[in-house]
Design a protein around this motif. Structure first.
Motif, PDB file in Angstrom:
ATOM      1  N   PHE A   1      -9.152  59.712   1.406  1.00  0.00           N
ATOM      2  CA  PHE A   1     -10.525  60.130   1.267  1.00  0.00           C
ATOM      3  C   PHE A   1     -11.347  59.700   2.478  1.00  0.00           C
ATOM      4  N   THR A   2     -11.167  58.447   2.893  1.00  0.00           N
ATOM      5  CA  THR A   2     -11.913  57.928   4.039  1.00  0.00           C
ATOM      6  C   THR A   2     -11.616  58.737   5.295  1.00  0.00           C
ATOM      7  N   LYS A   3     -10.345  59.012   5.522  1.00  0.00           N
ATOM      8  CA  LYS A   3      -9.960  59.783   6.708  1.00  0.00           C
ATOM      9  C   LYS A   3     -10.576  61.179   6.675  1.00  0.00           C
ATOM     10  N   CYS A   4     -10.554  61.796   5.511  1.00  0.00           N
ATOM     11  CA  CYS A   4     -11.134  63.134   5.367  1.00  0.00           C
ATOM     12  C   CYS A   4     -12.627  63.096   5.679  1.00  0.00           C
ATOM     13  N   CYS A   5     -13.324  62.102   5.152  1.00  0.00           N
ATOM     14  CA  CYS A   5     -14.770  61.993   5.387  1.00  0.00           C
ATOM     15  C   CYS A   5     -15.083  61.741   6.860  1.00  0.00           C
ATOM     16  N   GLN A   6     -14.298  60.904   7.500  1.00  0.00           N
ATOM     17  CA  GLN A   6     -14.531  60.616   8.914  1.00  0.00           C
ATOM     18  C   GLN A   6     -14.300  61.849   9.777  1.00  0.00           C
ATOM     19  N   GLU A   7     -13.301  62.627   9.439  1.00  0.00           N
ATOM     20  CA  GLU A   7     -12.985  63.819  10.227  1.00  0.00           C
ATOM     21  C   GLU A   7     -13.958  64.963   9.967  1.00  0.00           C
ATOM     22  N   THR A   8     -14.536  65.019   8.772  1.00  0.00           N
ATOM     23  CA  THR A   8     -15.347  66.156   8.369  1.00  0.00           C
ATOM     24  C   THR A   8     -16.838  65.972   8.627  1.00  0.00           C
ATOM     25  N   GLY A   9     -17.325  64.766   8.506  1.00  0.00           N
ATOM     26  CA  GLY A   9     -18.753  64.527   8.718  1.00  0.00           C
ATOM     27  C   GLY A   9     -19.574  64.938   7.505  1.00  0.00           C
ATOM     28  N   LEU A  10     -20.683  65.629   7.750  1.00  0.00           N
ATOM     29  CA  LEU A  10     -21.599  65.987   6.665  1.00  0.00           C
ATOM     30  C   LEU A  10     -21.026  66.995   5.676  1.00  0.00           C
ATOM     31  N   LEU A  11     -20.031  67.730   6.078  1.00  0.00           N
ATOM     32  CA  LEU A  11     -19.422  68.713   5.172  1.00  0.00           C
ATOM     33  C   LEU A  11     -18.423  68.079   4.210  1.00  0.00           C
ATOM     34  N   MET A  12     -18.343  66.751   4.204  1.00  0.00           N
ATOM     35  CA  MET A  12     -17.357  66.070   3.367  1.00  0.00           C
ATOM     36  C   MET A  12     -17.560  66.370   1.882  1.00  0.00           C
ATOM     37  N   VAL A  13     -18.799  66.608   1.480  1.00  0.00           N
ATOM     38  CA  VAL A  13     -19.093  66.900   0.076  1.00  0.00           C
ATOM     39  C   VAL A  13     -18.297  68.110  -0.399  1.00  0.00           C
ATOM     40  N   LYS A  15     -15.628  69.708   1.594  1.00  0.00           N
ATOM     41  CA  LYS A  15     -14.248  69.783   2.072  1.00  0.00           C
ATOM     42  C   LYS A  15     -13.328  68.686   1.544  1.00  0.00           C
ATOM     43  N   CYS A  16     -13.870  67.595   1.027  1.00  0.00           N
ATOM     44  CA  CYS A  16     -13.021  66.472   0.596  1.00  0.00           C
ATOM     45  C   CYS A  16     -12.977  66.319  -0.921  1.00  0.00           C
ATOM     46  N   ARG A  17     -13.213  67.378  -1.649  1.00  0.00           N
ATOM     47  CA  ARG A  17     -13.219  67.307  -3.114  1.00  0.00           C
ATOM     48  C   ARG A  17     -11.869  66.879  -3.677  1.00  0.00           C
ATOM     49  N   LYS A  18     -10.806  67.448  -3.139  1.00  0.00           N
ATOM     50  CA  LYS A  18      -9.467  67.122  -3.641  1.00  0.00           C
ATOM     51  C   LYS A  18      -9.170  65.638  -3.432  1.00  0.00           C
ATOM     52  N   GLU A  19      -9.489  65.108  -2.267  1.00  0.00           N
ATOM     53  CA  GLU A  19      -9.258  63.696  -1.970  1.00  0.00           C
ATOM     54  C   GLU A  19     -10.142  62.796  -2.839  1.00  0.00           C
ATOM     55  N   ASN A  20     -11.386  63.237  -3.075  1.00  0.00           N
ATOM     56  CA  ASN A  20     -12.302  62.468  -3.909  1.00  0.00           C
ATOM     57  C   ASN A  20     -11.798  62.399  -5.353  1.00  0.00           C
ATOM     58  N   THR A  21     -11.285  63.505  -5.854  1.00  0.00           N
ATOM     59  CA  THR A  21     -10.731  63.529  -7.205  1.00  0.00           C
ATOM     60  C   THR A  21      -9.532  62.595  -7.319  1.00  0.00           C
ATOM     61  N   ALA A  22      -8.667  62.604  -6.316  1.00  0.00           N
ATOM     62  CA  ALA A  22      -7.495  61.722  -6.325  1.00  0.00           C
ATOM     63  C   ALA A  22      -7.923  60.256  -6.288  1.00  0.00           C
ATOM     64  N   LEU A  23      -8.943  59.945  -5.489  1.00  0.00           N
ATOM     65  CA  LEU A  23      -9.456  58.577  -5.409  1.00  0.00           C
ATOM     66  C   LEU A  23     -10.028  58.138  -6.754  1.00  0.00           C
TER      67      LEU A  23
END
Length: 67
Positions: A1-13, A15-23
């Motif tokens: 999740f952290t890696k996804c957020c760092q790579e995505t920036g403001l669009l993390m909300v 683009k990182c849904r799958k990782e957030n759900t897993a976390l």
């Protein structure tokens, strides 16, 4: 999740849904485990007792990312 957020920036909300759900699923597993709860409680009480006896805070342990 952290890696996804760092790579995505403001669009993390979006683009990182799958990782957030897993976390969240992982954390819920730990939060509902009575053995893990007791282990954390014991560690906290031990640190609190040490602080009350010495007045010196113990430095927090840094965790490394599993990513």
């Amino acid at each position: 999740f952290t890696k996804c957020c760092q790579e995505t920036g403001l669009l993390m909300v979006v683009k990182c849904r799958k990782e957030n759900t897993a976390l969240k699923d992982c954390l819920v597993g730990y939060y509902s485990d009575p053995l893990f709860y007791e282990e954390c409680k014991t560690e906290y009480l031990k640190q609190r007792e040490e602080y009350r006896a010495t007045g010196i805070k113990k430095k927090r342990q840094k965790f490394t990312s599993n990513v």
